[in-house]
Motif scaffolding. Structure first.
Motif, PDB file in Angstrom:
ATOM      1  N   GLY A 546       0.791  -1.220   0.000  1.00 54.86           N
ATOM      2  CA  GLY A 546       0.000   0.000   0.000  1.00 54.86           C
ATOM      3  C   GLY A 546       0.820   1.265   0.000  1.00 54.86           C
ATOM      4  N   ALA A 547       2.121   1.147  -0.327  1.00 55.34           N
ATOM      5  CA  ALA A 547       2.992   2.326  -0.303  1.00 55.34           C
ATOM      6  C   ALA A 547       2.831   3.189  -1.539  1.00 55.34           C
ATOM      7  CB  ALA A 547       4.447   1.901  -0.156  1.00 55.34           C
ATOM      8  N   GLY A 548       2.113   2.707  -2.539  1.00 51.73           N
ATOM      9  CA  GLY A 548       1.889   3.518  -3.734  1.00 51.73           C
ATOM     10  C   GLY A 548       2.553   2.926  -4.953  1.00 51.73           C
ATOM     11  N   GLU A 549       1.866   3.005  -6.074  1.00 53.08           N
ATOM     12  CA  GLU A 549       2.391   2.455  -7.321  1.00 53.08           C
ATOM     13  C   GLU A 549       3.361   3.416  -7.999  1.00 53.08           C
ATOM     14  OE1 GLU A 549       1.745  -0.563  -8.492  1.00 53.08           O
ATOM     15  OE2 GLU A 549       0.429  -1.051  -6.814  1.00 53.08           O
ATOM     16  N   GLU A 550       3.291   4.695  -7.651  1.00 53.75           N
ATOM     17  CA  GLU A 550       4.094   5.694  -8.350  1.00 53.75           C
ATOM     18  C   GLU A 550       5.584   5.468  -8.116  1.00 53.75           C
ATOM     19  OE1 GLU A 550       3.365   7.230  -4.261  1.00 53.75           O
ATOM     20  OE2 GLU A 550       2.190   6.267  -5.826  1.00 53.75           O
ATOM     21  N   TRP A 551       6.380   5.847  -9.105  1.00 54.51           N
ATOM     22  CA  TRP A 551       7.839   5.677  -9.023  1.00 54.51           C
ATOM     23  C   TRP A 551       8.433   6.895  -8.337  1.00 54.51           C
ATOM     24  CZ3 TRP A 551      11.135   2.223 -12.308  1.00 54.51           C
ATOM     25  CH2 TRP A 551      10.418   1.090 -12.717  1.00 54.51           C
ATOM     26  N   SER A 552       8.359   6.921  -7.044  1.00 55.76           N
ATOM     27  CA  SER A 552       8.914   8.035  -6.283  1.00 55.76           C
ATOM     28  C   SER A 552      10.200   7.599  -5.601  1.00 55.76           C
ATOM     29  CB  SER A 552       7.906   8.514  -5.240  1.00 55.76           C
ATOM     30  OG  SER A 552       7.565   7.461  -4.366  1.00 55.76           O
ATOM     31  N   GLU A 553      10.923   8.563  -5.058  1.00 55.78           N
ATOM     32  CA  GLU A 553      12.228   8.281  -4.478  1.00 55.78           C
ATOM     33  C   GLU A 553      12.141   7.628  -3.111  1.00 55.78           C
ATOM     34  OE1 GLU A 553      15.883   8.789  -5.112  1.00 55.78           O
ATOM     35  OE2 GLU A 553      14.827   8.181  -6.922  1.00 55.78           O
ATOM     36  N   SER A 554      11.005   7.770  -2.433  1.00 62.63           N
ATOM     37  CA  SER A 554      10.888   7.194  -1.096  1.00 62.63           C
ATOM     38  C   SER A 554       9.441   6.812  -0.822  1.00 62.63           C
ATOM     39  CB  SER A 554      11.386   8.182  -0.032  1.00 62.63           C
ATOM     40  OG  SER A 554      10.632   9.382  -0.087  1.00 62.63           O
ATOM     41  N   PRO A 555       9.221   5.841   0.062  1.00 57.22           N
ATOM     42  CA  PRO A 555       7.855   5.369   0.325  1.00 57.22           C
ATOM     43  C   PRO A 555       7.076   6.339   1.206  1.00 57.22           C
ATOM     44  CG  PRO A 555       9.397   4.235   1.748  1.00 57.22           C
ATOM     45  CD  PRO A 555      10.224   5.078   0.825  1.00 57.22           C
ATOM     46  N   GLY A 556       5.758   6.289   1.078  1.00 57.78           N
ATOM     47  CA  GLY A 556       4.905   7.105   1.933  1.00 57.78           C
ATOM     48  C   GLY A 556       4.181   6.285   2.977  1.00 57.78           C
ATOM     49  N   ARG A 557       4.492   4.977   3.010  1.00 55.84           N
ATOM     50  CA  ARG A 557       3.835   4.083   3.957  1.00 55.84           C
ATOM     51  C   ARG A 557       4.798   2.936   4.245  1.00 55.84           C
ATOM     52  NH1 ARG A 557      -1.623   2.559   5.232  1.00 55.84           N
ATOM     53  NH2 ARG A 557      -1.906   0.315   5.518  1.00 55.84           N
ATOM     54  N   LEU A 558       4.898   2.534   5.521  1.00 55.59           N
ATOM     55  CA  LEU A 558       5.820   1.475   5.926  1.00 55.59           C
ATOM     56  C   LEU A 558       5.140   0.517   6.891  1.00 55.59           C
ATOM     57  CD1 LEU A 558       9.106   3.443   6.826  1.00 55.59           C
ATOM     58  CD2 LEU A 558       8.801   1.906   4.884  1.00 55.59           C
ATOM     59  N   SER A 559       5.447  -0.759   6.731  1.00 59.16           N
ATOM     60  CA  SER A 559       5.056  -1.757   7.722  1.00 59.16           C
ATOM     61  C   SER A 559       6.317  -2.378   8.285  1.00 59.16           C
ATOM     62  CB  SER A 559       4.174  -2.838   7.088  1.00 59.16           C
ATOM     63  OG  SER A 559       2.917  -2.305   6.728  1.00 59.16           O
ATOM     64  N   ILE A 560       6.440  -2.360   9.599  1.00 57.53           N
ATOM     65  CA  ILE A 560       7.672  -2.801  10.270  1.00 57.53           C
ATOM     66  C   ILE A 560       7.292  -3.768  11.386  1.00 57.53           C
ATOM     67  CG2 ILE A 560       9.689  -2.055  11.606  1.00 57.53           C
ATOM     68  CD1 ILE A 560       9.280   0.746  10.311  1.00 57.53           C
ATOM     69  N   GLN A 561       8.001  -4.864  11.461  1.00 50.57           N
ATOM     70  CA  GLN A 561       7.852  -5.778  12.589  1.00 50.57           C
ATOM     71  C   GLN A 561       8.834  -5.343  13.679  1.00 50.57           C
ATOM     72  OE1 GLN A 561       5.679  -8.351  12.775  1.00 50.57           O
ATOM     73  NE2 GLN A 561       6.316  -9.077  14.774  1.00 50.57           N
ATOM     74  N   VAL A 562       8.340  -5.104  14.876  1.00 50.80           N
ATOM     75  CA  VAL A 562       9.199  -4.692  15.991  1.00 50.80           C
ATOM     76  C   VAL A 562       9.381  -5.880  16.926  1.00 50.80           C
ATOM     77  CG1 VAL A 562       9.491  -3.109  17.931  1.00 50.80           C
ATOM     78  CG2 VAL A 562       8.400  -2.310  15.814  1.00 50.80           C
ATOM     79  N   PHE A 563      10.637  -6.238  17.190  1.00 50.12           N
ATOM     80  CA  PHE A 563      10.951  -7.302  18.140  1.00 50.12           C
ATOM     81  C   PHE A 563      11.445  -6.681  19.437  1.00 50.12           C
ATOM     82  CE2 PHE A 563      11.696  -9.770  14.138  1.00 50.12           C
ATOM     83  CZ  PHE A 563      10.669 -10.681  14.316  1.00 50.12           C
ATOM     84  N   GLY A 564      10.795  -7.014  20.561  1.00 50.19           N
ATOM     85  CA  GLY A 564      11.198  -6.480  21.849  1.00 50.19           C
ATOM     86  C   GLY A 564      10.624  -5.099  22.090  1.00 50.19           C
ATOM     87  N   GLY A 565      11.084  -4.491  23.186  1.00 51.64           N
ATOM     88  CA  GLY A 565      10.616  -3.160  23.533  1.00 51.64           C
ATOM     89  C   GLY A 565       9.240  -3.173  24.167  1.00 51.64           C
ATOM     90  N   PRO A 566       8.722  -2.005  24.533  1.00 49.42           N
ATOM     91  CA  PRO A 566       7.429  -1.924  25.233  1.00 49.42           C
ATOM     92  C   PRO A 566       6.225  -2.223  24.343  1.00 49.42           C
ATOM     93  CG  PRO A 566       8.306   0.267  24.814  1.00 49.42           C
ATOM     94  CD  PRO A 566       9.386  -0.695  24.439  1.00 49.42           C
ATOM     95  N   VAL A 567       6.373  -2.029  23.004  1.00 45.77           N
ATOM     96  CA  VAL A 567       5.234  -2.262  22.102  1.00 45.77           C
ATOM     97  C   VAL A 567       5.692  -3.109  20.909  1.00 45.77           C
ATOM     98  CG1 VAL A 567       3.735  -0.331  22.691  1.00 45.77           C
ATOM     99  CG2 VAL A 567       5.713   0.074  21.233  1.00 45.77           C
ATOM    100  N   PRO A 568       5.956  -4.408  21.141  1.00 47.19           N
ATOM    101  CA  PRO A 568       6.392  -5.268  20.041  1.00 47.19           C
ATOM    102  C   PRO A 568       5.230  -5.615  19.113  1.00 47.19           C
ATOM    103  CG  PRO A 568       6.087  -6.574  22.026  1.00 47.19           C
ATOM    104  CD  PRO A 568       5.871  -5.140  22.413  1.00 47.19           C
ATOM    105  N   GLY A 569       5.583  -6.115  17.929  1.00 47.09           N
ATOM    106  CA  GLY A 569       4.566  -6.535  16.981  1.00 47.09           C
ATOM    107  C   GLY A 569       4.644  -5.770  15.684  1.00 47.09           C
ATOM    108  N   ALA A 570       3.695  -6.036  14.801  1.00 48.91           N
ATOM    109  CA  ALA A 570       3.663  -5.393  13.494  1.00 48.91           C
ATOM    110  C   ALA A 570       3.083  -3.984  13.611  1.00 48.91           C
ATOM    111  CB  ALA A 570       2.847  -6.225  12.522  1.00 48.91           C
ATOM    112  N   VAL A 571       3.752  -3.026  12.968  1.00 42.90           N
ATOM    113  CA  VAL A 571       3.319  -1.629  13.007  1.00 42.90           C
ATOM    114  C   VAL A 571       3.302  -1.084  11.585  1.00 42.90           C
ATOM    115  CG1 VAL A 571       3.770   0.674  13.912  1.00 42.90           C
ATOM    116  CG2 VAL A 571       4.385  -1.328  15.273  1.00 42.90           C
ATOM    117  N   THR A 572       2.220  -0.438  11.203  1.00 45.89           N
ATOM    118  CA  THR A 572       2.129   0.222   9.898  1.00 45.89           C
ATOM    119  C   THR A 572       1.948   1.713  10.133  1.00 45.89           C
ATOM    120  OG1 THR A 572       1.170  -1.722   8.824  1.00 45.89           O
ATOM    121  CG2 THR A 572       0.867   0.397   7.732  1.00 45.89           C
ATOM    122  N   VAL A 573       2.800   2.506   9.499  1.00 46.06           N
ATOM    123  CA  VAL A 573       2.745   3.959   9.660  1.00 46.06           C
ATOM    124  C   VAL A 573       2.711   4.611   8.283  1.00 46.06           C
ATOM    125  CG1 VAL A 573       3.877   4.037  11.911  1.00 46.06           C
ATOM    126  CG2 VAL A 573       5.269   4.061   9.847  1.00 46.06           C
TER     127      VAL A 573
END
Length: 613
Positions: A546-573
């Motif tokens: 879902g980051a976009g089909e356009e050929w841009s230099e950087s993404p506008g959406r990221l999904s990151i898996q976080v291991f450890g820390g106070p809020v672990p798990g999958a995060v999409t921003v």
């Protein structure tokens, strides 16, 4: 206390089976199978050493058994790189038929500085040029399996490291794979480092005798492709795993030869590293360093770039060349000499800047990737006393010496000191230190990882569903850092290694608590699943969905898996400011890092041009 008769009988049978297994080698498998049927455990010491027969080449490998894992060490994939072979591409080993290879003990580390590094790492002592070897670990009891293979490319800034480093003990990973019902084969490789691996000159470039360390890595991976089947491995299911510069090197392999020669692996895991701002790939600086060392050892001919100088360097004792080059490296790049000798453009294996090759689509395609960074990856690149803007910029200025004033001003603006006041609290460490650490993390690790993976997807390297990202936010080195007097390092560089390896007995005062081992099992199982099925887990979303089909230099959406820390798990921003207003706690934690705007600038054409990448 009386011993039950049954216990005496079982004990006697156990000893008898062990002795028979030791002395009656032809009948070992039958005896051990019978012991298993009786529910008896035969100690490793009484079992015969594991052996592998390569029937096609008529070669026998004798290994060792430890902790229920079979080890085969110091297996040479290339001839000794001495004399005329010093600096030259590796020459594959061709053992004659009938050869019996003693693979019971670790081999030498490639030439590097000796002594202690960190409390939880190996002491470097046994170094030799005859180091182009690998180690293999596999579960016991293999028959005719074709298991997936993971190949470890160690880090160390191209200045340190070995497949035999205690941090990379593969037992925990191999055993956890068995428990998970997804057994695998582990391979760790040695490659030339420092002066021996990355010296360059006009003569070296002309004769295609550059970037020897990268060529070693490729040769080792080719050995795996051609030989691992004898050990029970599947040459068509090889996952290359690199950490730090090992990860960056995987990216360089994907752009090597402009993508025209493929790579001897099918998948990749890039931990805390990717080609990017890491180092200026122009050969001029490394060529100057090469020439200065040549002069120090007495090879100061009329032309430091000449074939005559190169031939002179090949006659210098390796001890002399090691001592002088390591001393020069560490004086210029304390404490370990990173960034003095490293991969550079040679018109061959590295035909151009990796960022340009990426953007031109000149890379090997169809390689699924997991890539990552560690929460405080940049912690030890900043000096704890850092307290001014000038010192913040100086923390990376040694490596990025050509950044313009406007670029430096923009970096300070993107990382305001106020963002880091909560990290300092009322302690003795200034927010400026944490500011510098975050800048170093993003410059060397996070932003190159985002740039490489995004460009790889955008330019058609692999479908967006085949790239995953994670941030590692846990460390087992906390007590060690306290002991070293650097508690501010927190979740520093290297922190993810014992989780991936599932190491259960780290030394140097490290944390081996049940809680940490539970997380290690989780992380290692993600690696194991990826090696087996090309998927790290259904609950782990693809990075750029879902980051976009356009050929841009950087993404506008990221999904990151976080291991450890106070809020672990999958995060999409998302880059969308409206989304931030309704962000969850986990999303807020990731958004605090400001990856979109910071990496967009760090990966920009302006900064890449000034950095020389």
């Amino acid at each position: 206390m009386a011993i039950p008769k049954n216990g005496l009988v079982i004990g006697a049978i156990t000893v008898a089976v062990a002795l028979l297994a030791t002395y009656l080698v032809p009948f070992t498998d039958i005896l051990l199978e019978k012991a298993a049927q009786l529910g008896l455990t035969v100690p490793d010491a009484f079992q015969p050493p594991p052996a592998v027969y390569d029937t096609g080449r008529d070669i026998k490998y004798i290994g060792s058994l430890s902790n229920e894992v079979e080890h085969f060490q110091n297996i040479f994939y290339a001839e000794e790189p001495t004399g005329a072979r010093r600096f030259a591409p590796p020459v594959p080993v061709r053992p004659p038929k009938g050869t019996v290879i003693d693979a019971t003990h670790p081999g030498a580390w490639c030439p590097q500085g000796t002594g202690d590094i960190l409390p939880f790492t190996s002491r470097v002592s046994n170094i030799s040029e005859n180091c182009l070897s690998l180690r293999i670990a596999r579960p016991t009891g293999l028959k005719d399996e074709r298991l997936p293979v993971v190949v470890w490319l160690h880090g160390g800034g191209h200045a340190l490291g070995s497949a035999s480093e205690i941090l990379y003990n593969p037992d925990g990973l191999v055993k956890e794979a068995v428990v998970a019902g997804q057994p695998l084969i582990y391979v760790g490789i040695n490659y030339r480092l420092g002066y021996f691996g990355f010296a360059t000159s006009e003569a070296m470039i002309e004769n295609k005798q550059t970037n020897a360390g990268l060529r070693d890595q490729r040769a080792a991976l080719e050995w795996v492709r051609d030989n691992i089947e004898a050990f029970g491995g599947d040459p068509n299911r090889v996952t290359a795993i690199g950490q730090s510069v090992g990860a960056s090197d995987i990216g360089l392999h994907l752009t090597s030869f402009g993508g025209t020669k493929g790579v001897p692996f099918q998948q990749a895991i890039m931990m805390s590293g990717a080609p990017g701002l890491n180092f200026n790939s122009d050969p001029a600086l490394v060529a100057d360093n090469t020439a200065n060392v040549a002069k120090e050892v007495g090879c100061d001919t009329n032309d430091a770039q000449s074939l005559e100088t190169l031939e002179c360097l090949r006659r210098i004792p390796f001890e002399t060349l090691t001592n002088i080059s390591v001393t020069a490296s560490r004086a210029a790049r304390p404490p370990f000499g990173e960034g003095f000798f490293y991969p550079t453009i040679d018109g061959d294996i590295l035909p151009a800047r990796s960022s340009e090759l990426l953007r031109a689509g000149k890379f090997v395609q169809n390689v699924p990737i997991i890539a990552s960074w560690v929460t405080n990856d940049g912690a030890w690149y900043a000096a704890p006393p850092t307290s001014t803007d000038e010192e913040v910029l100086g923390s990376f200025g040694l490596w990025l010496s050509k950044l313009s004033d406007s670029t430096n001003e923009k970096l300070l603006e993107l990382y305001p000191a106020a963002d880091f006041e909560h990290m300092a609290g009322n302690g003795p460490i200034s927010p400026q230190y944490y500011r510098a650490a975050q800048l170093n993390r993003d410059i060397w690790f996070t932003c190159p990882v985002l740039d490489f993976t995004w460009q790889y997807v955008q330019k058609g390297g692999v479908d967006a569903s085949k790239v995953w990202l994670y941030e590692h936010n846990a460390t087992r080195y906390g007590p060690s850092f306290e002991m070293m007097g650097v508690p501010m390092w927190r979740v520093a560089h290297l922190s993810d290694i014992p989780y991936v390896m599932n190491n259960d007995n780290l030394g140097g005062g490290a944390d081996n608590s049940p809680e940490q081992m539970e997380l290690a099992r989780l992380v290692s199982r993600r690696v194991i699943g990826f090696a087996h099925d090309g998927q790290p887990g259904e609950e782990w979303p693809a990075a750029f969905s879902g980051a976009g089909e356009e050929w841009s230099e950087s993404p506008g959406r990221l999904s990151i898996q976080v291991f450890g820390g106070p809020v672990p798990g999958a995060v999409t921003v998302s880059k969308d400011a409206k989304d931030a207003k309704h962000a969850t706690v986990a999303q807020q934690a990731v958004l605090w890092e400001k990856l979109f705007e910071r990496c967009e600038f760090i990966n920009s054409a302006q900064m890449r041009a000034e950095a020389g990448v």
